[in-house]
Design a protein around this motif. Structure first.
Motif, PDB file in Angstrom:
ATOM      1  N   GLY A  91      46.054  34.877  41.782  1.00  0.00           N
ATOM      2  CA  GLY A  91      45.120  33.829  42.178  1.00  0.00           C
ATOM      3  C   GLY A  91      45.588  32.992  43.346  1.00  0.00           C
ATOM      4  N   SER A 181      47.177  28.713  38.765  1.00  0.00           N
ATOM      5  CA  SER A 181      45.958  29.162  39.446  1.00  0.00           C
ATOM      6  C   SER A 181      44.806  29.125  38.458  1.00  0.00           C
ATOM      7  CB  SER A 181      46.122  30.588  39.985  1.00  0.00           C
ATOM      8  OG  SER A 181      47.111  30.649  40.984  1.00  0.00           O
ATOM      9  N   THR A 183      40.581  29.848  38.797  1.00  0.00           N
ATOM     10  CA  THR A 183      39.467  30.162  39.693  1.00  0.00           C
ATOM     11  C   THR A 183      38.253  30.613  38.906  1.00  0.00           C
ATOM     12  OG1 THR A 183      39.978  32.513  39.986  1.00  0.00           O
ATOM     13  CG2 THR A 183      41.156  30.968  41.388  1.00  0.00           C
ATOM     14  N   ASN A 185      34.230  32.500  39.844  1.00  0.00           N
ATOM     15  CA  ASN A 185      33.227  32.983  40.798  1.00  0.00           C
ATOM     16  C   ASN A 185      31.985  33.401  40.008  1.00  0.00           C
ATOM     17  OD1 ASN A 185      36.085  33.819  41.719  1.00  0.00           O
ATOM     18  ND2 ASN A 185      34.970  33.780  43.635  1.00  0.00           N
ATOM     19  N   GLN A 208      31.415  28.960  43.426  1.00  0.00           N
ATOM     20  CA  GLN A 208      32.799  29.423  43.400  1.00  0.00           C
ATOM     21  C   GLN A 208      33.758  28.247  43.529  1.00  0.00           C
ATOM     22  OE1 GLN A 208      33.213  33.305  45.742  1.00  0.00           O
ATOM     23  NE2 GLN A 208      31.400  32.448  46.721  1.00  0.00           N
ATOM     24  N   ASP A 209      34.844  28.303  42.782  1.00  0.00           N
ATOM     25  CA  ASP A 209      35.894  27.285  42.891  1.00  0.00           C
ATOM     26  C   ASP A 209      37.255  27.942  42.741  1.00  0.00           C
ATOM     27  OD1 ASP A 209      36.810  26.804  39.840  1.00  0.00           O
ATOM     28  OD2 ASP A 209      34.633  27.029  39.895  1.00  0.00           O
ATOM     29  N   ILE A 210      38.201  27.515  43.572  1.00  0.00           N
ATOM     30  CA  ILE A 210      39.552  28.076  43.605  1.00  0.00           C
ATOM     31  C   ILE A 210      40.531  26.917  43.629  1.00  0.00           C
ATOM     32  CG2 ILE A 210      41.169  29.506  44.911  1.00  0.00           C
ATOM     33  CD1 ILE A 210      38.674  30.911  46.116  1.00  0.00           C
ATOM     34  N   ASN A 212      44.610  25.739  43.052  1.00  0.00           N
ATOM     35  CA  ASN A 212      45.991  26.228  43.035  1.00  0.00           C
ATOM     36  C   ASN A 212      46.976  25.073  43.022  1.00  0.00           C
ATOM     37  OD1 ASN A 212      44.596  28.559  45.098  1.00  0.00           O
ATOM     38  ND2 ASN A 212      45.828  29.298  43.402  1.00  0.00           N
TER      39      ASN A 212
END
Length: 646
Positions: A91, A181, A183, A185, A208-210, A212
């Motif tokens: 991720g 991580s 995430t 989608n 979507q979200d990411i 870290n």
């Protein structure tokens, strides 16, 4: 051991039940299901009724086979990652080994490209048409405390209307401090056409979200390379940041549709087409504690800051794109398209910064209108597309793209592409605001000029591709700090010319039930300075064995994969701007990465068991993803892909 026990429990019932064929089981090898001689024979859907369609309306079919190519795609990105170098936790970002993987668009983009490897763009969304509902479930274990999943379901309520819902999720704590991580989608697609086939539409929505954790890498690489047993527990390494994190979020609404004006399709047809894309994105860098500790020394990794704690940099972005086209189609001559588009973006912050040297505005607002034409030809063995567009507003923007493909037969294809782009800079090159003093800028860079030639050949004996790039006014990020513990990264533009050449060859050799799959990449950058840095050689070689067992109920593949690249000055990663930057202080590479795998297919279920980088304990701690970020250690991972055709 727990993974092996779980694999045993999963596979054993399948073996038992696969020995006796159920009377109501769907048989894909016969035309009809004859399980009940009294009932009316039931037709069986063939594979060509399960279609996957791209935005360009190229069609493939849902494939449940187990091949070595499928094994290469069994990963977080769900695609072959040859040419990409993963960071230690699932991720996170990827370092780019193969520069020819880079795509170019003449329009300015949001930026923060290191955060976009798992961000699905509009042209990556696939649409479906299926005879019966289809479900696909993906699962793979991660480094520590979490899992990686991807679920997808699609169905047609009628032959003319399809929709699909999918969600890809990941959570992995990682083995180093502050590396979490997380995430997600979400994708929803729909396709529709009228009964007379005059109107076609594809639409989708994505959210979507990411997120870290950003530890900035380990502070003392000597402790890593010394192979001190005290650091086998990677959480003991000191890192630059214990509480920093980044967050990318985006939503998109997309529609692509066309209508045939003439009522009956004939040799000459006239269409009107329209494409709409509305998207918003948000990037945040958060760092609660500003100073870092390197041993007994306190350092400020990104230089001076306006805040002593609680840094929270936020960048906002909105985009709206409309394209209207008139298309004339002649069955002998091809398609002639004339279009005009409207591209609007707002890239903004919530304040104006007045500094001693300059004033940093709060926003970049762009409106670009372009006109262009496109010609598509497809007949017999030839397929071609020729596109040219140019801006009619104040910005100097143009794109020439010519593609040709010749299909000698089903197994042999030749293709050629030439592209000439006059590209506007991405927004974060021109404007950025931060709590860090040296991370504030407002620039007016020149357009990048890119010439690209690509040639590809696919044959039963080998696959090969060649790319030659010429880059002028190339934009990049550079570290201007002189202290090794400090990163002051700023955008820069190269005044010289960069010539890049890559040659990639793939060949699989088979010896009975054994096979050796080889991919070799050679690339070279001709430049006066270290700007575009790539390893000269990248290779992947897989030796594996395939066979069927249990009266062909089980198909298995097992073998070893070697990944290797030569030493080079790899780009480093900066979390404040979510970008890679050029450096010439430390080379990485020249370490073999060996993976052992055992893959199996039972009906439409593919099972994967992988011992990743199992040679890491024997070849020394010289493996890196970036100059102060070690690559992944040895670990055993398990997963599966399960398809249902109802």
């Amino acid at each position: 051991m727990r993974i092996l026990f779980f694999l045993y429990l999963l596979v054993l019932p399948t073996f038992l039940f696969s020995q006796e064929k159920k009377t109501n089981e769907l048989d894909y090898n016969s035309k009809y299901n004859r399980s009940d001689s009294i009932k009316k024979p039931k037709k069986v859907a063939t594979i060509d009724l399960y279609r996957v369609i791209t935005l360009e309306r190229d069609t493939t079919y849902i494939d449940t086979s187990l091949t070595i190519k499928k094994a290469y795609s069994f990963n977080y990105l769900r695609k072959d990652t040859f040419g990409l170098l993963a960071f230690p936790n699932e991720g996170q970002t990827y370092n780019t080994l193969q520069y020819s993987l880079t795509d170019f668009s003449p329009f300015p983009e949001f930026g923060f490209k290191a955060k976009h490897f798992n961000f699905l763009e509009a042209n990556q969304i696939r649409y479906c048409s299926v005879a019966t509902p289809v479900t696909e479930l993906y699962f793979k274990t991660v480094m520590q405390q979490g899992q990686s999943v991807d679920s997808f379901i699609t169905l047609n309520t009628s032959p003319r209307f399809n929709f699909s819902i999918a969600y890809r999720g990941l959570r992995s704590a990682g083995k180093y401090i502050n590396q979490l991580s997380s995430t997600g989608n979400f994708r929803f697609t729909t396709s529709y056409n009228t009964k007379d086939e005059r109107y076609y539409a594809n639409a989708h929505f994505t959210s979507q979200d990411i997120s870290n954790g950003e530890n900035g890498g380990i502070t003392t690489i000597d402790n890593f390379e010394s192979e001190d047993p005290a650091y086998k527990n990677r959480a003991r390494f000191e890192v630059y940041f214990n509480d920093a994190k980044s967050f990318l979020k985006g939503k998109r609404v997309f529609l692509d549709h066309f209508f045939r004006i003439n009522a009956v399709k004939g040799d000459n047809n006239l269409y009107v087409a329209h494409q709409f894309n509305y998207e918003n994105k948000f990037f945040e860098y958060n760092q609660a504690t500003v100073p870092s500790n390197v041993g007994a020394t306190t350092v400020y990794r990104f230089g001076d800051s306006y805040k002593t704690s609680g840094i929270n940099d936020q960048t906002h972005y909105n985009k709206m794109y409309n394209k209207a086209a008139l298309i004339y189609e002649n069955t002998s001559l091809g398609k002639f398209q004339f279009f005009i588009d409207d591209f609007r973006t707002s890239y903004y912050y919530h304040q104006i910064l007045i500094l001693d040297s300059q004033t940093i505005p709060a926003a970049l607002n762009l409106r670009i209108n372009s006109v262009g034409g496109q010609y598509d030809y497809q007949k017999n063995k030839w397929n071609g597309k020729f596109l040219y567009s140019r801006s009619i507003t104040n910005q100097s923007l143009s794109n020439l793209d010519a593609k040709m493909r010749y299909d000698l037969n089903e197994e042999t294809q030749l293709s050629f592409e030439y592209q000439n782009i006059n590209k506007l800079p991405n927004n974060n090159y021109d404007l950025y605001q931060s709590s860090y003093v040296n991370y504030n800028w407002y620039n007016e860079f020149k357009n990048e000029k890119i010439n690209s030639i690509n040639a590809n050949v696919t044959t039963p004996w080998f696959d090969a591709s060649l790319q030659f790039l010429t880059l002028n006014d190339h934009l990049y990020f550079d570290n201007v700090a002189t202290d090794a513990t400090t990163q002051i990264v700023r955008p820069n533009q190269y005044n010289g010319t960069i010539n890049y050449l890559s040659v990639k060859v793939g060949k699989e050799l088979k010896f009975g039930k054994f096979a050796l799959d080889n991919t070799l990449l050679y690339q070279k950058a001709d430049q006066q300075d270290y700007i575009l840095n790539v390893p000269e050689i990248v290779t992947r070689n897989t030796l594996y064995y395939s066979n069927t067992m249990f009266h062909k109920a089980l198909f298995l593949q097992t073998g070893v994969t070697l990944n290797y690249f030569t030493k080079y000055y790899a780009n480093d990663y900066n979390p404040v701007i979510g970008e890679f930057f050029v450096q010439n202080k430390k080379e990485i590479g020249n370490f073999p990465n060996l993976d052992f795998f055992f893959n199996a297919r039972i009906q439409r279920t593919r099972i994967y068991l992988i011992a990743e980088h199992f040679n890491s304990a024997y070849t020394g701690n010289n493996f890196y993803s970036a100059p102060n970020t070690p690559y992944r250690d040895f670990m055993i991972r398990f997963g599966l892909v399960w398809n249902f055709f109802e």
